[in-house]
Design a protein around this motif. Sequence first.
Motif, PDB file in Angstrom:
ATOM      1  N   ASP A   1      23.195 109.217 -34.586  1.00  0.00           N
ATOM      2  CA  ASP A   1      23.111 110.659 -34.368  1.00  0.00           C
ATOM      3  C   ASP A   1      23.836 111.415 -35.485  1.00  0.00           C
ATOM      4  O   ASP A   1      23.340 112.416 -35.985  1.00  0.00           O
ATOM      5  N   LEU A   2      25.011 110.926 -35.861  1.00  0.00           N
ATOM      6  CA  LEU A   2      25.758 111.557 -36.950  1.00  0.00           C
ATOM      7  C   LEU A   2      25.007 111.450 -38.272  1.00  0.00           C
ATOM      8  O   LEU A   2      24.964 112.404 -39.046  1.00  0.00           O
ATOM      9  N   ASP A   3      24.433 110.279 -38.525  1.00  0.00           N
ATOM     10  CA  ASP A   3      23.662 110.100 -39.757  1.00  0.00           C
ATOM     11  C   ASP A   3      22.528 111.111 -39.836  1.00  0.00           C
ATOM     12  O   ASP A   3      22.306 111.730 -40.878  1.00  0.00           O
ATOM     13  N   ARG A   4      21.819 111.273 -38.733  1.00  0.00           N
ATOM     14  CA  ARG A   4      20.707 112.235 -38.709  1.00  0.00           C
ATOM     15  C   ARG A   4      21.200 113.665 -38.905  1.00  0.00           C
ATOM     16  O   ARG A   4      20.602 114.451 -39.632  1.00  0.00           O
ATOM     17  N   ALA A   5      22.292 113.998 -38.226  1.00  0.00           N
ATOM     18  CA  ALA A   5      22.826 115.361 -38.334  1.00  0.00           C
ATOM     19  C   ALA A   5      23.279 115.659 -39.758  1.00  0.00           C
ATOM     20  O   ALA A   5      22.915 116.694 -40.336  1.00  0.00           O
TER      21      ALA A   5
END
Length: 111
Positions: free
Chosen positions: A7-11
């Motif tokens: 999720d952090l990578d995508r954000a």
Amino acid sequence: MAKFSTDLDRAFSALADPTRRAIVGRLCDGPKTVSALAEPFEMALPSLLKHVRVLEESGLVSSEKIGRVRTCSIDPHALHATEAWLRQHIAAWETRLDRMEAHIERMKREA
């Protein structure tokens, strides 16, 4: 942990683009239609929609289509997750810098 990381990578990947950061910034003032979001940008609507789609896939933005009008809004949960990650790392660096400052002060007093 893996989902949190994904999720952090995508954000962060979505926020790496200046246009998408500007879109998120505009949405911080409240929900906006895609047409309203497109106003300050010199790009075709389909190009802006690609940016919106990336933001939606990252979880930062959600949109709702009623009739012909698509309205976008911020998903605060995704922003809170990125903020928490940043705060954790900022706190660690501030601690390190405080220790370094204290060490430098000790060295000055001893000199």
